[in-house]
Enzyme design. Structure first.
Site, PDB file in Angstrom:
ATOM      1  N   GLU A   1      32.210  42.225  15.049  1.00  0.00           N
ATOM      2  CA  GLU A   1      32.011  42.401  13.616  1.00  0.00           C
ATOM      3  C   GLU A   1      32.136  41.041  12.927  1.00  0.00           C
ATOM      4  OE1 GLU A   1      34.347  45.512  11.917  1.00  0.00           O
ATOM      5  OE2 GLU A   1      33.553  45.156   9.898  1.00  0.00           O
TER       6      GLU A   1
ATOM      7  N   ARG B   1      12.244  35.913   8.247  1.00  0.00           N
ATOM      8  CA  ARG B   1      12.197  36.930   7.187  1.00  0.00           C
ATOM      9  C   ARG B   1      12.356  38.354   7.737  1.00  0.00           C
ATOM     10  NH1 ARG B   1       7.170  34.213   3.770  1.00  0.00           N
ATOM     11  NH2 ARG B   1       8.296  32.341   3.186  1.00  0.00           N
TER      12      ARG B   1
ATOM     13  N   ASP C   1      25.541  40.676  18.049  1.00  0.00           N
ATOM     14  CA  ASP C   1      25.683  40.529  19.499  1.00  0.00           C
ATOM     15  C   ASP C   1      24.828  39.336  19.897  1.00  0.00           C
ATOM     16  OD1 ASP C   1      25.821  40.651  22.211  1.00  0.00           O
ATOM     17  OD2 ASP C   1      25.195  42.742  22.401  1.00  0.00           O
TER      18      ASP C   1
ATOM     19  N   ASP D   1      23.158  39.396  26.948  1.00  0.00           N
ATOM     20  CA  ASP D   1      23.582  39.705  28.323  1.00  0.00           C
ATOM     21  C   ASP D   1      23.237  41.127  28.764  1.00  0.00           C
ATOM     22  OD1 ASP D   1      25.289  41.253  26.831  1.00  0.00           O
ATOM     23  OD2 ASP D   1      27.091  40.681  27.925  1.00  0.00           O
TER      24      ASP D   1
ATOM     25  N   ASP E   1      25.107  37.261  22.814  1.00  0.00           N
ATOM     26  CA  ASP E   1      25.156  36.657  24.154  1.00  0.00           C
ATOM     27  C   ASP E   1      23.990  37.016  25.068  1.00  0.00           C
ATOM     28  OD1 ASP E   1      25.737  39.242  24.862  1.00  0.00           O
ATOM     29  OD2 ASP E   1      27.802  38.838  25.480  1.00  0.00           O
TER      30      ASP E   1
END
Ligand SMILES: *[C@@H]1O[C@H](CO)[C@@H](O)[C@H](O)[C@H]1NC(C)=O
Ligand SMILES: *[C@@H]1O[C@H](CO)[C@@H](O)[C@H](O)[C@H]1NC(C)=O
Ligand SMILES: *[C@@H]1O[C@H](CO)[C@@H](O)[C@H](O)[C@H]1NC(C)=O
Ligand SMILES: CC(=O)N[C@H]1CO[C@H](CO)[C@@H](O)[C@@H]1O
Length: 432
Positions: A296, A215, A285, A289, A287
């Site tokens: 997008e 949530r 995003d 990293d 990954d």
């Protein structure tokens, strides 16, 4: 001008002009559905002079009656046992705490703004914690309208952290902007329900949702979600699109979803054909990293958890300056929450965000590592206030007000804000 003369002019003005006169923003920079809340502007000033849980000069006493503008002669940690219940038409201006204090943190239980029509709350930390009432939120709004919450740091809810949800009638015309909504405590660990009826508008603008299992938020009804950052959501999901038989109509624009150590599921979940969303410029995003290098989201129903993606934007208040999702990450990292002075909790949360995927955790005990509780907040130096009107003498002299007479609720410069509001507004940025 005499009131009667003014009235007779108003009667002959076209409607939009009279509307403009009655729709002063709550403060410069107030946006969204709650932007015109009046707070305590037509009441009196109440100065919080101690950090006690109750009694004369306490915050609890300050908010217990309607029509008050609450200012702070002290900063520090206000430890509460019972929940705080706020009355109608109250402004709580945390930025007025002494400049050499660490601002104001309220710790130990949560708050209710249910039915508190027309409140303005700025620059304060609301940290519930595990000793708070079981099954309750850090902030609950089950009813009421015209409220704006700006630069709040809200954390450690036992049920939800910041929840706006109710149906008889539904809460409406509410904004949460520039705030941090963090670390709903496990096992529930929720950012918050934002559930209203269609037509009861809620705006969520430039907030950081961080370290909540689920949530972040869950939305139903009329809603705009613009330039928020959601970091390290857990297995329950980030933006939960209603999951409802009732119709919702939302704008979801320019938000960044950054996965952290606890994030596995997609940013958008549980939409259906009843959940109508205009979506644009949202980035993910995924990954983990350590750098901001997301993509997008393609504009289609599937990327948005099965919501019904709309071709045109709903006519909601929106923001004066819309940022890209990437700009929102930078803005939120620097300014979200009670950012006039960030405490150890917010510093830690922002460090997690800035790790871009490598730090972050869902927590069940705020006193354990790494949060180590709410910390010590400096009280600062009480300013001299000879006339006891809440505004320090030094400020009154500088502004050309009267340091020997209670003139806090007068509007000397005629800009629509009373003197004490002008002072409070001058302490913080009015734009972003
Ligand atoms: C605030 O609390 C302190 C400590 O309990 C007490 O001594 C003081 O009288 C309280 N102040 C007021 C105004 O009640
Ligand atoms: C909410 O705001 C709209 C637009 O200003 C207004 O028409 C409506 O009456 C408000 N609703 C409530 C419950 O105050
Ligand atoms: C998205 O959902 C709506 C409503 O269910 C539907 O009308 C529309 O065709 C869907 N669009 C796509 C691209 O699937
Ligand atoms: C439902 C869910 O996602 N639960 C997880 C939330 O995060 C904690 C800590 O990472 C896990 O222990 C839960 O299983």
């Amino acid at each position: 001008m005499h009131t009667r003369a003014l009235l007779s002019i108003l009667l002959f003005l076209p409607l939009p002009f009279t509307t403009a006169l009655t729709t002063l923003p709550a403060f410069p920079g107030a946006e969204g559905f709650g932007r015109n809340a009046i707070g305590g502007r037509h009441g009196t000033v109440y100065t919080v002079t101690n950090l006690n849980d109750s009694g004369a000069g306490s915050l609890r006493d300050a908010v217990s009656q309607p029509d008050r503008i609450v200012v702070f002669a002290v900063g520090g940690l206000i430890q509460i046992t019972d929940r705080i219940v706020v009355s109608k038409r109250v402004s709580i201006l945390g930025q007025t705490a002494p400049a050499d204090s660490g601002g104001v943190t309220v710790y130990g239980n949560g708050w209710s703004f249910s039915g508190a029509d027309d409140v303005v709350v700025r620059y304060i930390r609301i940290r519930m914690g595990k000793s708070g009432t079981s099954g309750k939120d850090a902030i609950t709004i089950a009813s009421g309208s015209n409220m704006i919450f700006d630069h709040l740091s809200v954390s450690w809810g036992r049920d939800e952290t910041f929840s706006i949800s109710g149906s008889s009638p539904s809460p409406s015309n509410i904004t949460i902007q520039n705030s941090i909504i963090a670390q709903g405590l496990q096992t529930h660990s929720c950012g918050g329900l934002i559930q209203t009826a269609l037509g009861s508008g809620i705006s969520l603008l430039r907030n950081l949702y961080i370290d909540n299992k689920t949530r972040n938020p869950k939305v139903k009804g009329t809603n705009e979600f613009v330039n928020n950052v959601v970091y390290n959501w857990g297995g329950g999901g980030a933006y939960i699109a209603g999951d409802s038989e009732a119709v919702s109509e939302v704008n979801v624009v320019g938000n960044y979803f950054v996965k952290g150590p606890d994030s596995s599921v997609d940013a958008f979940t549980r939409g259906n054909a009843n959940f109508r969303g205009f979506v644009s410029g949202n980035w993910v995003d995924g990954d983990k990293d350590g750098s901001l290098n997301g993509k997008e989201l393609p504009v289609n129903n599937a990327s948005y958890g099965g919501m019904a993606v709309q071709g045109s934007r709903f006519a909601y208040p929106g923001v004066a300056r819309e940022m890209s999702a990437g700009e929102a990450v930078t803005y939120v990292g620097s300014y979200a929450g009670a950012s006039l002075s960030r405490d150890q909790v917010d510093r830690r949360l922002v460090e997690e965000l800035k790790s871009l995927g490598t730090m972050g955790e869902l927590i069940s005990d705020e006193n354990a590592s790494p949060m180590a509780g709410p910390g010590v907040i400096a009280q600062g130096t009480k300013a001299v206030d000879s006339d006891g009107d809440g505004i320090p003498d030094e400020v009154e002299t500088k502004m050309g007000w009267d340091a020997g007479r209670n003139d806090a609720m007068e509007d000397k410069d005629g800009n629509g804000y009373v003197n004490v509001e002008d002072w409070a507004n001058s302490l913080v940025p009015g734009t972003y």
